[in-house]
Design a protein around this motif. Structure first.
Motif, PDB file in Angstrom:
ATOM      1  N   MET A 252       0.990  -0.977  -0.112  1.00 31.78           N
ATOM      2  CA  MET A 252      -0.015   0.067   0.272  1.00 31.78           C
ATOM      3  C   MET A 252       0.923   1.311   0.291  1.00 31.78           C
ATOM      4  N   ILE A 253       1.681   1.411   1.139  1.00 32.30           N
ATOM      5  CA  ILE A 253       2.527   2.398   1.239  1.00 32.30           C
ATOM      6  C   ILE A 253       3.702   2.518  -0.315  1.00 32.30           C
ATOM      7  N   ASP A 254       3.932   1.451  -0.363  1.00 30.08           N
ATOM      8  CA  ASP A 254       4.674   1.386  -1.973  1.00 30.08           C
ATOM      9  C   ASP A 254       4.059   2.349  -2.957  1.00 30.08           C
ATOM     10  N   ILE A 255       2.633   1.517  -3.266  1.00 29.23           N
ATOM     11  CA  ILE A 255       2.209   1.916  -4.659  1.00 29.23           C
ATOM     12  C   ILE A 255       2.040   3.841  -4.259  1.00 29.23           C
ATOM     13  N   LEU A 256       1.581   4.232  -2.926  1.00 29.18           N
ATOM     14  CA  LEU A 256       1.812   5.477  -2.530  1.00 29.18           C
ATOM     15  C   LEU A 256       3.082   6.570  -2.707  1.00 29.18           C
ATOM     16  N   SER A 257       4.143   5.923  -3.197  1.00 38.87           N
ATOM     17  CA  SER A 257       5.414   6.267  -3.005  1.00 38.87           C
ATOM     18  C   SER A 257       5.202   6.421  -4.657  1.00 38.87           C
ATOM     19  N   TYR A 258       5.434   4.942  -4.961  1.00 33.54           N
ATOM     20  CA  TYR A 258       5.286   5.517  -6.457  1.00 33.54           C
ATOM     21  C   TYR A 258       4.516   6.595  -7.589  1.00 33.54           C
ATOM     22  N   LEU A 259       3.516   6.817  -6.811  1.00 35.24           N
ATOM     23  CA  LEU A 259       2.467   7.941  -7.339  1.00 35.24           C
ATOM     24  C   LEU A 259       2.569   9.203  -6.825  1.00 35.24           C
ATOM     25  N   LEU A 260       3.044   9.439  -5.926  1.00 31.70           N
ATOM     26  CA  LEU A 260       3.505  10.531  -5.465  1.00 31.70           C
ATOM     27  C   LEU A 260       4.604  10.641  -6.616  1.00 31.70           C
TER      28      LEU A 260
ATOM     29  N   SER B 276       9.560  18.634  -6.529  1.00 28.60           N
ATOM     30  CA  SER B 276      10.774  17.993  -5.749  1.00 28.60           C
ATOM     31  C   SER B 276      10.504  18.055  -4.513  1.00 28.60           C
ATOM     32  N   MET B 277       9.399  18.582  -4.317  1.00 25.21           N
ATOM     33  CA  MET B 277       9.145  18.872  -2.749  1.00 25.21           C
ATOM     34  C   MET B 277       8.317  17.329  -2.408  1.00 25.21           C
ATOM     35  N   ILE B 278       7.101  17.024  -3.421  1.00 22.10           N
ATOM     36  CA  ILE B 278       5.928  15.465  -3.488  1.00 22.10           C
ATOM     37  C   ILE B 278       7.875  14.682  -3.926  1.00 22.10           C
ATOM     38  N   MET B 279       7.781  14.613  -4.405  1.00 24.91           N
ATOM     39  CA  MET B 279       9.178  13.716  -4.424  1.00 24.91           C
ATOM     40  C   MET B 279      10.494  13.094  -3.554  1.00 24.91           C
ATOM     41  N   LEU B 280      10.646  14.503  -2.762  1.00 21.84           N
ATOM     42  CA  LEU B 280      10.907  13.908  -1.465  1.00 21.84           C
ATOM     43  C   LEU B 280       9.765  13.222  -0.607  1.00 21.84           C
ATOM     44  N   VAL B 281       9.026  13.831  -0.043  1.00 24.78           N
ATOM     45  CA  VAL B 281       7.734  13.151   0.342  1.00 24.78           C
ATOM     46  C   VAL B 281       7.658  11.562  -0.090  1.00 24.78           C
ATOM     47  N   ALA B 282       7.654  11.318  -1.210  1.00 25.30           N
ATOM     48  CA  ALA B 282       7.549   9.904  -1.775  1.00 25.30           C
ATOM     49  C   ALA B 282       8.870   9.088  -0.981  1.00 25.30           C
TER      50      ALA B 282
ATOM     51  N   MET C  49      11.074   2.020 -10.931  1.00 25.61           N
ATOM     52  CA  MET C  49      12.184   3.231 -10.341  1.00 25.61           C
ATOM     53  C   MET C  49      12.930   4.194 -11.474  1.00 25.61           C
ATOM     54  N   ASN C  50      14.159   3.025 -12.775  1.00 24.84           N
ATOM     55  CA  ASN C  50      14.185   2.550 -13.657  1.00 24.84           C
ATOM     56  C   ASN C  50      13.831   3.413 -14.750  1.00 24.84           C
ATOM     57  N   GLY C  51      12.371   3.304 -14.849  1.00 23.58           N
ATOM     58  CA  GLY C  51      11.491   4.445 -15.713  1.00 23.58           C
ATOM     59  C   GLY C  51      12.200   5.700 -15.676  1.00 23.58           C
ATOM     60  N   ILE C  52      10.869   6.349 -13.996  1.00 22.71           N
ATOM     61  CA  ILE C  52      11.550   6.983 -13.119  1.00 22.71           C
ATOM     62  C   ILE C  52      12.638   8.348 -13.825  1.00 22.71           C
ATOM     63  N   LEU C  53      13.754   7.322 -13.385  1.00 20.46           N
ATOM     64  CA  LEU C  53      15.084   8.218 -13.438  1.00 20.46           C
ATOM     65  C   LEU C  53      15.320   8.403 -14.830  1.00 20.46           C
ATOM     66  N   ILE C  54      15.054   7.700 -15.903  1.00 17.18           N
ATOM     67  CA  ILE C  54      14.667   7.538 -17.281  1.00 17.18           C
ATOM     68  C   ILE C  54      13.957   9.212 -18.177  1.00 17.18           C
ATOM     69  N   ALA C  55      12.435   8.784 -17.515  1.00 17.41           N
ATOM     70  CA  ALA C  55      12.120  10.631 -17.077  1.00 17.41           C
ATOM     71  C   ALA C  55      12.626  11.996 -16.851  1.00 17.41           C
TER      72      ALA C  55
END
Lengths: 174, 92, 85
Positions: free
Chosen positions: B1-9, B45-51, C1-7
């Motif tokens: 669940m957390i993993d999906i949320l972090s990818y989404l962010l 960048s803030m959203i990515m850092l939260v992720a 994760m690889n795809g995110i870095l490419i983006a």
């Protein structure tokens, strides 16, 4: 170390280095140098050299770019002396500004009260050249050989007559 | 669940990056571009850092420091760049 | 994760292009600002990806130092522009 993104990131480095080499304006080249430093820090970090990345960010991006900006600021300038009463008018200064832009120099007019102080400033190397009105025309005197060559090709004699004054043996050629 | 949320962010952050950076290609004034860039560089960048914080909560001091650095320095840099670049165009 | 870095690398290419083709100094400064922020973020993402603390610390330092250097440079260039007029 065999992830594909590593190759893409490393490929950015020669790309930005090529960009840096193709710049003609020294100030623009400085900004691109900072950009190259940022990308070099990224490449170093990706390849696992954290200390090199840190050094590149501190020295390459901040220190050297700032120092070179100060060097460019204090060197690439043409200080042009002029009498106070004919300051900043006429075709000559407009043309000189254009020439300076072409050669990426900055143009700075400095006004002096009379003819003697203009010549003294040229002798003391405060200015590189000055112009004063002679009859109906301008007369420009410079102490820099290269500047004389540039102005000789760019300025027509109908606007100003031109003299090169060699300060080392102070012989005037007319 | 957390993993999906972090990818989404992370993906949302990338979308912000793209949106702000594409304004560089438009023919608008420097200030408009600066606004787009500050949105993308700070917010994205803030959203990515939260992720990343959700992904690895173990390294929270480092990521929190990054978050604070990003907010403070990027807003300040935005002000400085706006001040220095607009002051010149008033003289023209 | 690889795809995110490419983006992320693809977003990095846009300011590179504008920094090269625009002839205005402030456009180049904008490109420099965004690239220095984006590279720091990329280093941070890679540090999390590899689970490497050392690179992460470097990323944070690059983030703050790059911004500080940019502010210094912006003020210097502004002084240069004022002298030209």
């Amino acid at each position: 170390m065999t992830e594909t993104y590593v190759y893409f990131i490393v490929a950015l480095l020669p790309l930005s280095a090529l960009m840096l080499v193709l710049q003609v304006n020294p100030l623009h080249a400085l900004v691109i140098r900072g950009l190259l430093g940022a990308i070099a820090a990224l490449v170093d970090a990706v390849l696992g050299a954290a200390d090199v990345a840190l050094t590149e960010a501190l020295v390459g991006t901040m220190l050297s770019v700032t120092l070179y900006a100060i060097a460019v600021r204090s060197s690439l300038v043409l200080r042009f002396g002029v009498l106070t009463d004919n300051k900043d008018d006429g075709e000559l200064f407009h043309l000189l500004r254009n020439i300076c832009r072409q050669y990426h120099l900055r143009f700075k007019l400095i006004s002096y009260p009379d003819q003697e102080s203009l010549e003294a400033a040229l002798r003391n190397k405060e200015i590189q050249a000055f112009a004063h009105e002679q009859d109906t025309n301008y007369h420009t005197i410079t102490r820099v050989k290269r500047l004389y060559e540039i102005l000789e090709t760019e300025l027509s004699p109908s606007i100003t007559s031109l003299t090169y004054q060699n300060l080392t043996n102070s012989v005037e050629k007319h | 669940m957390i993993d999906i949320l972090s990818y989404l962010l992370l993906v949302v952050g990338i979308v912000f990056w793209f949106w702000g950076t594409f304004q560089l290609l438009s023919r608008q004034s420097v200030l408009v571009k600066l606004h787009g860039l500050s949105v993308s560089d700070t917010l994205g960048s803030m959203i990515m850092l939260v992720a990343l914080l959700l992904k690895i909560p173990r390294e929270w001091p480092l990521l929190l420091l990054g978050l604070i650095c990003l907010v403070l320095w990027n807003t300040m840099l935005g002000y400085v760049l706006a001040y220095t670049s607009s002051d010149r165009s008033e003289h023209d | 994760m690889n795809g995110i870095l490419i983006a992320m690398i693809i977003t990095l290419l846009i300011p590179l292009y504008t920094g090269f083709y625009h002839d205005e100094i402030w456009e180049k400064m904008l490109a420099f600002a965004t690239i220095s922020c984006k590279t720091a973020m990329m280093i941070l993402v890679i540090s999390v990806l590899r689970d490497d603390w050392m690179i992460g610390v470097v990323a944070i330092i690059v983030l703050s130092v790059g911004n500080a250097g940019l502010m210094l440079l912006a003020h210097l260039i502004k002084r240069l522009d004022e002298e030209k007029i």
